[in-house]
Design an enzyme around this catalytic site. Structure first.
Site, PDB file in Angstrom:
ATOM      1  CE  LYS A 127     -19.062  30.788-115.373  1.00  0.00           C
ATOM      2  NZ  LYS A 127     -18.537  31.948-114.700  1.00  0.00           N
ATOM      3  CE  LYS A 159     -11.679  27.608-115.966  1.00  0.00           C
ATOM      4  NZ  LYS A 159     -12.291  28.911-116.236  1.00  0.00           N
ATOM      5  CE  LYS A 203     -13.091  32.069-107.826  1.00  0.00           C
ATOM      6  NZ  LYS A 203     -13.679  33.007-108.772  1.00  0.00           N
TER       7      LYS A 203
END
Ligand code: TYM
Length: 333
Positions: free
Chosen positions: A112, A195, A198
Site C-alpha cells: 500500500k 487479487k 476494491k
C-alpha cells in the site's frame, strides 16, 4: 469454537471476493454458534482518508450487505468499530509490545505504501496492531477471513503471546484463522494473477454486490479467459489462472469442490461455461442486492440495529479491557 470475530473495511463497494472469502462463511458459522461479532472497521478505513460522506454511506452499505447475506442481528453483533472505544485503547497497549521489526515485515504495508513510504501515515503502518486489538479485545478464538489476511492473523497471535509472556499470565488464547479452501482468494476478472480488490481501478475486474443481472452477465462475458476447453482436473490448468479463478467462483457458489466443477464442465468452452456461471452468480447475489436496497431505504432502522450491536459489543469489550488494565497495572481511580 469459542468466540468468532471478523470485519470488513468500509472503503467502497463490496465484491464477490468479500462474499466468498468472508461473509458467506460467517453466515455458515452463525448457524452453529452464538454471539458472533461482525464489524465495519471504520478506524481501519480512515487510513485511506475517505471523504466523511463516503465513510458514512459505505459503513451502512457494508452493514446492509452483512444482513442481506444472512447475518442475523439477533444472533450476531453488527456494529461500526468506532462505536467501541476499547479497540483503540487495546491497540495502544499492544503497540507498546510490538517490535518495529514485526511491522516492517508486513507485506500489506509495503504494497500500500509503495514507493512513498515516507509519506505513508502512521495509521497504515500500525494497521495490523489495531486489527490484533479488534480480535483480542473479545478474546476471540476464531477469525473467518480470506487468505490475504493470514499474515495479519499471525501478528495477532504473536501479540497475544507477547502479552501473555510480558505479564506472566495465560490471558489471551491464540486466535486461529478460519480460512476455507475454495475461494479463499478470488482473483481479478481481468488478470488471474491479481487479487480481486476494491481498489482496482477497473470495475470490470470484480462483481459488486450492487451489480444488476445485466451488469453481471456483461462482466462475466468480458472476463479474461483462454480459448482452450475446460480440463477434467484443476492440476491440468495450472498455467491458466483465469480459467481456475472462474471455476473456483463456480465451485464456491455451488458448494462443491474445484475437482467436481472441472469434472462437470470437462471439454466445455468458456463461452458456454460463462453463461452457466453468470446465472449462478445472479441466483446467489441478486436476492442479496434486492435486500440491501430495501435495507438502505430505511437508514434509521439500520442504525438502530448497529446501535444495539455496538452496545452489546461494548459490554463485552469493557469487561475485558478492565481486566487488561488491571494486568498492566494501571491505577484504578
Ligand atoms: P478487507 O476489507 O480488505 O476484506 C474483508 C474480507 O474479505 C476478504 N477478501 C477476499 N477473500 C477472497 N478473495 C478476495 N479477492 C478477497 N478480498 C477480500 C478478506 O480476506 C477479508 O476477510 N484487515 C481486514 C479488516 C479487518 C479485520 C479485523 C478482519 C480489520 N480488523 C479483524 C478480521 C478481524 C481487511 O482489510 O479486510
Amino acid at each position: 469454537m469459542g468466540r468468532i470475530f471478523s470485519g470488513i473495511q468500509p472503503t467502497g463497494d463490496l465484491h464477490i471476493g468479500n462474499y466468498l472469502g468472508a461473509i458467506r462463511n460467517w453466515v455458515k458459522l452463525q448457524d452453529a454458534h452464538e454471539n458472533l461479532l461482525f464489524c465495519m472497521v471504520d478506524l481501519h478505513a480512515l487510513t485511506t482518508l475517505p471523504n466523511p460522506q463516503n465513510m458514512t454511506v459505505w459503513t451502512r452499505e457494508v452493514a446492509a450487505a452483512y444482513i442481506a447475506s444472512g447475518i442475523n442481528p439477533e444472533k450476531s453483533m453488527i456494529f461500526p468499530q468506532s462505536a467501541v472505544a476499547a479497540h483503540s485503547e487495546l491497540a495502544w497497549i499492544l503497540s507498546c509490545l510490538t517490535p518495529l521489526g514485526w511491522l516492517n515485515r508486513m507485506t500489506q504495508f509495503k504494497e500500500k505504501a509503495g514507493k512513498h513510504k515516507e509519506q505513508a501515515n502512521l495509521g497504515l503502518y500500525s494497521y495490523p496492531v489495531l486489527m490484533a486489538a479488534d480480535i483480542l479485545i473479545y478474546k476471540t478464538t476464531h477469525v473467518p477471513v480470506g487468505e490475504d489476511q493470514k499474515q495479519h492473523l499471525e501478528l495477532a497471535r504473536d501479540l497475544a503471546g507477547a502479552f501473555n509472556r510480558q505479564y506472566g499470565k495465560d490471558y489471551f488464547e491464540l486466535p486461529e484463522p478460519f480460512i476455507l479452501k475454495t475461494a479463499a482468494r478470488v482473483m481479478s476478472l481481468r488478470d488471474g494473477t491479481a487479487k480481486m480488490s476494491k481498489s482496482d481501478p477497473s470495475d470490470y475486474s470484480r462483481i459488486h454486490f450492487m451489480d444488476d443481472p445485466d451488469t453481471i452477465v456483461l462482466k462475466i462475458r468480458k472476463a479474461k479467459t483462454d480459448s482452450d476447453p475446460i480440463a477434467g482436473a484443476p492440476e491440468a490448468m495450472e498455467n491458466r489462472p483465469e480459467a481456475l479463478n472462474l471455476l473456483g467462483i463456480y465451485a464456491a457458489l455451488s458448494d462443491t469442490t474445484m475437482e467436481e466443477s472441472c469434472r462437470t464442465f470437462e471439454g466445455a468452452h468458456f463461452s458456454t461455461f460463462k453463461k452457466t456461471l453468470a446465472d449462478q452468480i445472479i441466483a446467489a447475489m441478486d436476492p442479496i442486492r434486492q435486500e440491501m436496497l430495501a435495507l438502505l431505504k430505511d437508514p434509521a432502522s439500520l442504525d438502530r440495529i448497529l446501535k444495539k450491536g455496538g452496545e452489546e459489543a461494548n459490554e463485552l469489550a469493557s469487561q475485558n479491557l478492565k481486566e487488561i488494565k488491571e494486568i498492566v497495572g494501571f491505577l484504578r481511580v
